[in-house]
Design a protein around this motif. Structure first.
Motif, PDB file in Angstrom:
ATOM      1  N   HIS A   1       0.813  -1.347   0.211  1.00 40.52           N
ATOM      2  CA  HIS A   1       0.234  -0.457  -0.111  1.00 40.52           C
ATOM      3  C   HIS A   1       0.605   1.260  -0.059  1.00 40.52           C
ATOM      4  O   HIS A   1       1.037   1.669  -0.713  1.00 40.52           O
ATOM      5  CB  HIS A   1      -0.745  -0.226   1.123  1.00 40.52           C
ATOM      6  CG  HIS A   1      -1.962   1.042   1.057  1.00 40.52           C
ATOM      7  ND1 HIS A   1      -2.886   1.600   0.538  1.00 40.52           N
ATOM      8  CD2 HIS A   1      -1.585   2.233   2.497  1.00 40.52           C
ATOM      9  CE1 HIS A   1      -3.396   2.704   0.491  1.00 40.52           C
ATOM     10  NE2 HIS A   1      -3.016   3.348   1.792  1.00 40.52           N
ATOM     11  N   ALA A   2       1.690   1.504   0.647  1.00 42.39           N
ATOM     12  CA  ALA A   2       2.523   2.501   1.035  1.00 42.39           C
ATOM     13  C   ALA A   2       3.543   2.809  -0.362  1.00 42.39           C
ATOM     14  O   ALA A   2       3.675   3.534  -0.861  1.00 42.39           O
ATOM     15  CB  ALA A   2       4.123   2.425   1.707  1.00 42.39           C
ATOM     16  N   THR A   3       4.196   1.311  -0.871  1.00 38.24           N
ATOM     17  CA  THR A   3       4.436   1.984  -2.256  1.00 38.24           C
ATOM     18  C   THR A   3       3.890   2.184  -3.333  1.00 38.24           C
ATOM     19  O   THR A   3       3.818   2.895  -3.967  1.00 38.24           O
ATOM     20  CB  THR A   3       4.926   0.659  -3.009  1.00 38.24           C
ATOM     21  OG1 THR A   3       6.113   0.317  -1.833  1.00 38.24           O
ATOM     22  CG2 THR A   3       5.611   0.418  -4.029  1.00 38.24           C
ATOM     23  N   ARG A   4       2.385   1.612  -3.459  1.00 41.45           N
ATOM     24  CA  ARG A   4       1.345   2.242  -3.911  1.00 41.45           C
ATOM     25  C   ARG A   4       1.196   3.590  -3.908  1.00 41.45           C
ATOM     26  O   ARG A   4       1.113   4.663  -4.721  1.00 41.45           O
ATOM     27  CB  ARG A   4      -0.219   1.660  -4.418  1.00 41.45           C
ATOM     28  CG  ARG A   4      -0.090  -0.209  -4.611  1.00 41.45           C
ATOM     29  CD  ARG A   4      -0.587  -0.928  -4.640  1.00 41.45           C
ATOM     30  NE  ARG A   4      -2.260  -0.364  -3.615  1.00 41.45           N
ATOM     31  CZ  ARG A   4      -1.536  -1.464  -2.917  1.00 41.45           C
ATOM     32  NH1 ARG A   4      -1.011  -2.732  -3.613  1.00 41.45           N
ATOM     33  NH2 ARG A   4      -3.040  -1.595  -1.744  1.00 41.45           N
ATOM     34  N   GLN A   5       0.945   4.323  -2.816  1.00 44.54           N
ATOM     35  CA  GLN A   5       0.608   5.543  -2.556  1.00 44.54           C
ATOM     36  C   GLN A   5       1.725   6.321  -2.642  1.00 44.54           C
ATOM     37  O   GLN A   5       1.496   7.269  -3.027  1.00 44.54           O
ATOM     38  CB  GLN A   5       0.408   5.665  -0.953  1.00 44.54           C
ATOM     39  CG  GLN A   5      -0.711   5.124  -0.638  1.00 44.54           C
ATOM     40  CD  GLN A   5      -2.551   6.051  -1.145  1.00 44.54           C
ATOM     41  OE1 GLN A   5      -2.517   5.288  -2.590  1.00 44.54           O
ATOM     42  NE2 GLN A   5      -2.826   6.973  -1.039  1.00 44.54           N
ATOM     43  N   ARG A   6       2.856   5.804  -2.554  1.00 41.04           N
ATOM     44  CA  ARG A   6       3.879   6.798  -2.895  1.00 41.04           C
ATOM     45  C   ARG A   6       4.136   6.835  -4.341  1.00 41.04           C
ATOM     46  O   ARG A   6       4.779   8.073  -4.912  1.00 41.04           O
ATOM     47  CB  ARG A   6       5.803   6.161  -2.759  1.00 41.04           C
ATOM     48  CG  ARG A   6       6.923   7.132  -3.530  1.00 41.04           C
ATOM     49  CD  ARG A   6       7.679   5.803  -2.883  1.00 41.04           C
ATOM     50  NE  ARG A   6       8.059   4.865  -2.758  1.00 41.04           N
ATOM     51  CZ  ARG A   6       8.833   3.914  -4.094  1.00 41.04           C
ATOM     52  NH1 ARG A   6       8.597   4.816  -5.710  1.00 41.04           N
ATOM     53  NH2 ARG A   6       8.533   3.222  -3.610  1.00 41.04           N
ATOM     54  N   HIS A   7       3.592   5.742  -5.628  1.00 40.92           N
ATOM     55  CA  HIS A   7       3.762   6.016  -6.967  1.00 40.92           C
ATOM     56  C   HIS A   7       2.525   7.214  -7.104  1.00 40.92           C
ATOM     57  O   HIS A   7       3.047   8.049  -8.004  1.00 40.92           O
ATOM     58  CB  HIS A   7       3.425   4.911  -7.762  1.00 40.92           C
ATOM     59  CG  HIS A   7       4.699   4.003  -7.900  1.00 40.92           C
ATOM     60  ND1 HIS A   7       6.076   4.437  -8.393  1.00 40.92           N
ATOM     61  CD2 HIS A   7       5.183   2.523  -7.443  1.00 40.92           C
ATOM     62  CE1 HIS A   7       6.818   3.274  -7.835  1.00 40.92           C
ATOM     63  NE2 HIS A   7       6.721   2.396  -7.523  1.00 40.92           N
ATOM     64  N   VAL A   8       1.643   7.117  -6.575  1.00 44.34           N
ATOM     65  CA  VAL A   8       0.423   7.742  -6.935  1.00 44.34           C
ATOM     66  C   VAL A   8       0.813   9.210  -6.257  1.00 44.34           C
ATOM     67  O   VAL A   8       0.460  10.345  -7.162  1.00 44.34           O
ATOM     68  CB  VAL A   8      -0.310   7.861  -6.750  1.00 44.34           C
ATOM     69  CG1 VAL A   8      -1.781   8.573  -6.157  1.00 44.34           C
ATOM     70  CG2 VAL A   8      -1.347   6.276  -6.699  1.00 44.34           C
ATOM     71  N   ARG A   9       1.396   9.031  -5.578  1.00 50.33           N
ATOM     72  CA  ARG A   9       1.743  10.726  -4.807  1.00 50.33           C
ATOM     73  C   ARG A   9       2.945  11.610  -5.307  1.00 50.33           C
ATOM     74  O   ARG A   9       3.032  12.377  -6.270  1.00 50.33           O
ATOM     75  CB  ARG A   9       2.094  10.647  -3.504  1.00 50.33           C
ATOM     76  CG  ARG A   9       2.491  12.568  -3.155  1.00 50.33           C
ATOM     77  CD  ARG A   9       3.520  12.066  -1.220  1.00 50.33           C
ATOM     78  NE  ARG A   9       4.655  11.820  -1.445  1.00 50.33           N
ATOM     79  CZ  ARG A   9       4.489   9.859  -0.571  1.00 50.33           C
ATOM     80  NH1 ARG A   9       3.631   9.488  -0.325  1.00 50.33           N
ATOM     81  NH2 ARG A   9       6.164   9.247  -0.717  1.00 50.33           N
TER      82      ARG A   9
END
Length: 88
Positions: free
Chosen positions: A19-27
């Motif tokens: 989840h953290a990796t996906r959120q970083r990519h989106v950000r």
């Protein structure tokens, strides 16, 4: 009436990992989008060209650490994969 481009929905098909990796990519993708939109008036990734991505990597990330540039490069690879482009 203009709709706001949903970067999270755009990347949903290619996002993997925690989840953290996906959120970083989106950000990071939203930051890339905002910078390109401000400089080139290109609101969505569908209208970006290689020169826009190259400008972001070379000019906007010039003073960032190698680790930061690496993580943005990973995000740009996801964007290129989603757009079926060979930018990176």
């Amino acid at each position: 009436m203009n709709k706001v481009f949903d970067m999270e929905l755009f990347l949903a098909a290619v996002l993997k990992g925690s989840h953290a990796t996906r959120q970083r990519h989106v950000r990071q993708a939203k930051i890339i989008q905002a910078e390109i939109a401000e400089r080139w008036q290109r609101e969505t990734p569908w209208v970006w060209q290689k020169k826009h991505v190259t400008w972001f990597l070379e000019k906007r990330l010039a003073r960032r650490s190698n680790a930061t540039r690496y993580y943005y490069l990973l995000t740009l690879r996801l964007l290129a994969l989603r757009l079926e482009k060979s930018w990176v």
